[in-house]
Design a protein around this motif. Structure first.
Motif, PDB file in Angstrom:
ATOM      1  N   TYR A 249       0.816  -1.232   0.000  1.00  0.00           N
ATOM      2  CA  TYR A 249       0.000   0.000   0.000  1.00  0.00           C
ATOM      3  C   TYR A 249       0.848   1.280   0.000  1.00  0.00           C
ATOM      4  N   THR A 261      -5.168   1.248  -3.899  1.00  0.00           N
ATOM      5  CA  THR A 261      -5.736   1.652  -2.598  1.00  0.00           C
ATOM      6  C   THR A 261      -6.931   0.747  -2.297  1.00  0.00           C
ATOM      7  N   SER A 262      -7.535   0.944  -1.145  1.00  0.00           N
ATOM      8  CA  SER A 262      -8.602  -0.001  -0.759  1.00  0.00           C
ATOM      9  C   SER A 262      -9.865   0.163  -1.603  1.00  0.00           C
TER      10      SER A 262
HETATM   11  C1  LIG Z   1     -11.004  17.517  -2.724  1.00  0.00           C
HETATM   12  C2  LIG Z   1     -11.174  16.194  -2.034  1.00  0.00           C
HETATM   13  C3  LIG Z   1     -12.440  15.658  -1.896  1.00  0.00           C
HETATM   14  C4  LIG Z   1     -12.616  14.436  -1.241  1.00  0.00           C
HETATM   15  N1  LIG Z   1     -13.887  13.951  -1.119  1.00  0.00           N
HETATM   16  C5  LIG Z   1     -14.097  12.778  -0.485  1.00  0.00           C
HETATM   17  C6  LIG Z   1     -15.412  12.268  -0.358  1.00  0.00           C
HETATM   18  O1  LIG Z   1     -16.383  12.888  -0.806  1.00  0.00           O
HETATM   19  N2  LIG Z   1     -15.582  11.078   0.285  1.00  0.00           N
HETATM   20  C7  LIG Z   1     -14.521  10.369   0.774  1.00  0.00           C
HETATM   21  O2  LIG Z   1     -14.727   9.284   1.329  1.00  0.00           O
HETATM   22  N3  LIG Z   1     -13.271  10.847   0.676  1.00  0.00           N
HETATM   23  C8  LIG Z   1     -13.016  12.022   0.060  1.00  0.00           C
HETATM   24  N4  LIG Z   1     -11.737  12.498  -0.057  1.00  0.00           N
HETATM   25  C9  LIG Z   1     -10.639  11.781   0.610  1.00  0.00           C
HETATM   26  C10 LIG Z   1      -9.937  10.683  -0.222  1.00  0.00           C
HETATM   27  O3  LIG Z   1      -9.608  11.174  -1.480  1.00  0.00           O
HETATM   28  C11 LIG Z   1     -10.790   9.424  -0.366  1.00  0.00           C
HETATM   29  O4  LIG Z   1     -11.265   9.026   0.890  1.00  0.00           O
HETATM   30  C12 LIG Z   1      -9.976   8.266  -0.944  1.00  0.00           C
HETATM   31  O5  LIG Z   1      -9.457   8.619  -2.194  1.00  0.00           O
HETATM   32  C13 LIG Z   1     -10.874   7.054  -1.068  1.00  0.00           C
HETATM   33  O6  LIG Z   1     -10.196   6.010  -1.694  1.00  0.00           O
HETATM   34  P1  LIG Z   1      -9.797   4.701  -0.904  1.00  0.00           P
HETATM   35  O7  LIG Z   1     -10.955   4.181  -0.144  1.00  0.00           O
HETATM   36  O8  LIG Z   1      -9.146   3.787  -1.872  1.00  0.00           O
HETATM   37  O9  LIG Z   1      -8.707   5.276   0.108  1.00  0.00           O
HETATM   38  P2  LIG Z   1      -7.534   4.531   0.886  1.00  0.00           P
HETATM   39  O10 LIG Z   1      -6.234   5.099   0.432  1.00  0.00           O
HETATM   40  O11 LIG Z   1      -7.670   3.077   0.808  1.00  0.00           O
HETATM   41  O12 LIG Z   1      -7.749   5.057   2.376  1.00  0.00           O
HETATM   42  C14 LIG Z   1      -8.489   4.344   3.361  1.00  0.00           C
HETATM   43  C15 LIG Z   1      -9.647   5.141   3.885  1.00  0.00           C
HETATM   44  O13 LIG Z   1      -9.152   6.263   4.595  1.00  0.00           O
HETATM   45  C16 LIG Z   1     -10.008   7.383   4.393  1.00  0.00           C
HETATM   46  N5  LIG Z   1      -9.247   8.424   3.702  1.00  0.00           N
HETATM   47  C17 LIG Z   1      -8.386   8.282   2.663  1.00  0.00           C
HETATM   48  N6  LIG Z   1      -7.867   9.472   2.303  1.00  0.00           N
HETATM   49  C18 LIG Z   1      -8.414  10.385   3.135  1.00  0.00           C
HETATM   50  C19 LIG Z   1      -8.286  11.795   3.269  1.00  0.00           C
HETATM   51  N7  LIG Z   1      -7.480  12.510   2.468  1.00  0.00           N
HETATM   52  N8  LIG Z   1      -9.008  12.423   4.227  1.00  0.00           N
HETATM   53  C20 LIG Z   1      -9.824  11.732   5.046  1.00  0.00           C
HETATM   54  N9  LIG Z   1      -9.983  10.383   4.966  1.00  0.00           N
HETATM   55  C21 LIG Z   1      -9.295   9.728   4.023  1.00  0.00           C
HETATM   56  C22 LIG Z   1     -11.164   6.891   3.524  1.00  0.00           C
HETATM   57  O14 LIG Z   1     -12.213   6.485   4.373  1.00  0.00           O
HETATM   58  C23 LIG Z   1     -10.556   5.704   2.810  1.00  0.00           C
HETATM   59  O15 LIG Z   1     -11.493   4.751   2.374  1.00  0.00           O
HETATM   60  C24 LIG Z   1     -11.512  13.734  -0.708  1.00  0.00           C
HETATM   61  C25 LIG Z   1     -10.233  14.280  -0.852  1.00  0.00           C
HETATM   62  C26 LIG Z   1     -10.060  15.493  -1.499  1.00  0.00           C
HETATM   63  C27 LIG Z   1      -8.685  16.054  -1.631  1.00  0.00           C
END
Ligand SMILES: Cc1cc2nc3c(=O)[nH]c(=O)nc-3n(C[C@H](O)[C@H](O)[C@H](O)COP(=O)(O)OP(=O)(O)OC[C@H]3O[C@@H](n4cnc5c(N)ncnc54)[C@H](O)[C@@H]3O)c2cc1C
Length: 486
Positions: A249, A261-262
């Motif tokens: 990861y 990513t997840s």
């Molecule tokens: C402008 C902008 C808008 C966003 N809008 C959303 C949204 O509407 N909904 C959303 O769930 N996330 C949002 N994010 C945060 C992040 O981009 C996503 O959570 C992430 O890309 C989801 O993919 P993943 O589950 O594979 O993340 P992984 O990399 O697998 O991360 C694991 C979990 O951690 C949390 N996470 C990851 N990145 C962040 C972060 N930067 N801030 C807070 N928590 C995080 C999420 O719950 C995610 O599922 C946003 C980020 C930005 C910069």
């Protein structure tokens, strides 16, 4: 991990009414849309046992909320089908309800409450949910409790609002261990015995899942996507993540062309999966137990969990960053969308540069259709529009460019809220707001050199992103038509 009664710090009572001596306990499932690992369901079961009453679970889907569309409805309905299967043959009566016309569900909760001893709800601090619950709490004559099953750290354990991820980490490293001893029941329906539900249901509403999304009065211009909704799909994706992605990861998470990513955010958003389930699986791969936690290390990102860098990096997103978002939205319910709540440096620099000439601006429609001069941005918007999800690194770039191309911070915020709200399955979430406000300076610091438009807000460029990351195939796939990056 030890199973225990629902911790008191996760329960809030929304009104002054007393429990009533009536037919059943009513659990109104609005955000933790799952039949396992759910403190709200645990609390409802706990009350049903104490009061020796049956338990009725209402899971409803309205049509009149902002952004209701085929994509979101399909995802939620798939989850409701899973829940119907999960509750079938259990001691709990599950009642799914899908509104067929705007306003058709009005009065349903009051009708069900007439026979309820207590109402239990999901304490989720965003979008229309808190206001809808408060409105009901004021109208009913029995106690209405909401239960926090959002994350590892209960939102109301502290009144403090954290302004940086670092200060939140420092805090978590001190207080989180106690909460790691209190997990929701993994399989609460297994061998559960409760009195049989035999109360009459109101006849005015048609319950069940026999609906076609195409017939509902919602926005049909946003089609369903291949990401399947529901707890079964969520657990399948979790298993894939644990075995195939988590081991690398830290290296893969910033690569948009990889499945690195997840991709669990849609499931976490709609509550088809719990943070506790994800956490248990992640630490389970390294035979971790709470005794292995290191001492508080002053908020350092890595080293506290005593896990591999991959698992530590993942937990920093899932726990620190995700729950930081819930900290803000739960403690500032009326202000978390307000630009006045930005840190001083951000408000000042935005004000100072408010009149700077924007080299280019785009209308919301041009943004929505991905018709800008910036091919990488168009690709990010294309991925969001077509798949209902996009990559974190590109979300950062996407938001920064929206700010650069908007006439004001308020316009940029509106554009982000609209585009994510409409197209992203995980949108309309506390994390959405920490994302939008991170773009505008929250949880960040001033950066030099001071620039036009951005002032001292952190700047990002598509050029640098394209140099840093492999994005060629990504652009070919999601923005095949524009020729150049700029
Ligand atoms: C402008 C902008 C808008 C966003 N809008 C959303 C949204 O509407 N909904 C959303 O769930 N996330 C949002 N994010 C945060 C992040 O981009 C996503 O959570 C992430 O890309 C989801 O993919 P993943 O589950 O594979 O993340 P992984 O990399 O697998 O991360 C694991 C979990 O951690 C949390 N996470 C990851 N990145 C962040 C972060 N930067 N801030 C807070 N928590 C995080 C999420 O719950 C995610 O599922 C946003 C980020 C930005 C910069």
């Amino acid at each position: 991990m030890m199973r225990s009664p629902v911790p008191k710090g996760r329960v809030r009572v929304l009104n002054d009414a007393s429990p009533q001596n009536r037919d059943y306990i009513l659990y109104w499932m609005t955000s933790f849309r799952r039949a396992k690992s759910n403190f709200a369901l645990d609390r409802a079961i706990e009350l049903a046992k104490q009061m020796k009453r049956p338990l009725l679970v209402l899971e409803a889907l309205r049509v009149g909320y902002e952004f209701a569309n085929d994509r979101l409805h399909t995802f939620v309905l798939e989850g409701m089908h899973d829940n119907e299967r999960a509750f079938q043959d259990s001691a709990v009566k599950y009642l799914p309800y899908v509104e067929r016309k705007v306003g058709e569900g009005k009065g349903l909760m009051e009708a069900l409450v007439k026979r309820a001893c207590i109402v239990v709800g999901d304490d989720w601090p965003c979008f229309f949910v808190p206001k809808m619950q408060q409105a009901l709490a004021a109208r009913i004559d029995c106690r209405f409790e909401v239960v926090d099953s959002n994350g590892l750290y209960p939102m109301h354990d502290t009144p403090r609002v954290f302004t940086t991820a670092h200060s939140f980490r420092v805090h978590l490293q001190k207080v989180l261990p106690a909460h790691l001893m209190q997990f929701p029941t993994e399989h609460p329906l297994s061998r559960l015995e409760l009195p049989t539900f035999d109360a009459p249901l109101p006849k005015q509403w048609k319950f069940g899942l026999d609906v076609a999304v195409a017939d509902l009065p919602i926005d049909h211009s946003v089609p369903a996507v291949p990401i399947p909704g529901g707890s079964a799909a969520a657990e399948k994706r979790l298993a894939h993540f644990i075995s195939k992605i988590l081991p690398t990861y830290a290296d893969s998470r910033n690569e948009p062309e990889l499945d690195g990513t997840s991709a669990l955010s849609p499931y976490l958003h709609f509550g088809h999966l719990s943070t506790h389930q994800v956490f248990t699986e992640v630490v389970g791969t390294e035979k971790w137990s709470v005794e292995k936690l290191g001492p508080s290390i002053g908020g350092a990102k890595e080293g506290w969990w005593q896990l591999s860098p991959h698992a530590e990096g993942y937990l920093d997103q899932l726990v620190t960053w995700r729950e930081l978002s819930f900290n803000m939205t739960s403690h500032r319910p009326d202000d978390y969308r307000s630009l006045d709540e930005l840190p001083d440096y951000a408000r000042e620099t935005i004000a100072k540069h408010a009149k700077d000439v924007r080299k280019v601006t785009y209308t919301l429609k041009q943004l929505e259709e991905g018709r800008t001069h910036d091919r990488l941005w168009n690709a990010a918007m294309g991925q969001l529009r077509e798949t209902g999800w996009f990559h974190n690194y590109l979300r950062m770039l996407w938001g920064k460019k929206i700010y650069e191309w908007s006439k004001s911070a308020a316009d940029a915020l509106h554009a982000m809220e609209y585009l994510m709200g409409k197209y992203s399955i995980d949108g309309r979430d506390p994390i959405s707001y920490s994302g939008y406000f991170w773009i505008l300076g929250r949880y960040d610091r001033a950066w030099g050199p001071e620039r036009e438009v951005f002032g001292t807000l952190r700047y990002m460029s598509s050029d640098n992103t394209a140099k840093k990351l492999d994005v060629k195939k990504y652009m070919d796939r999601f923005a095949p038509e524009n020729g150049s990056l700029f």
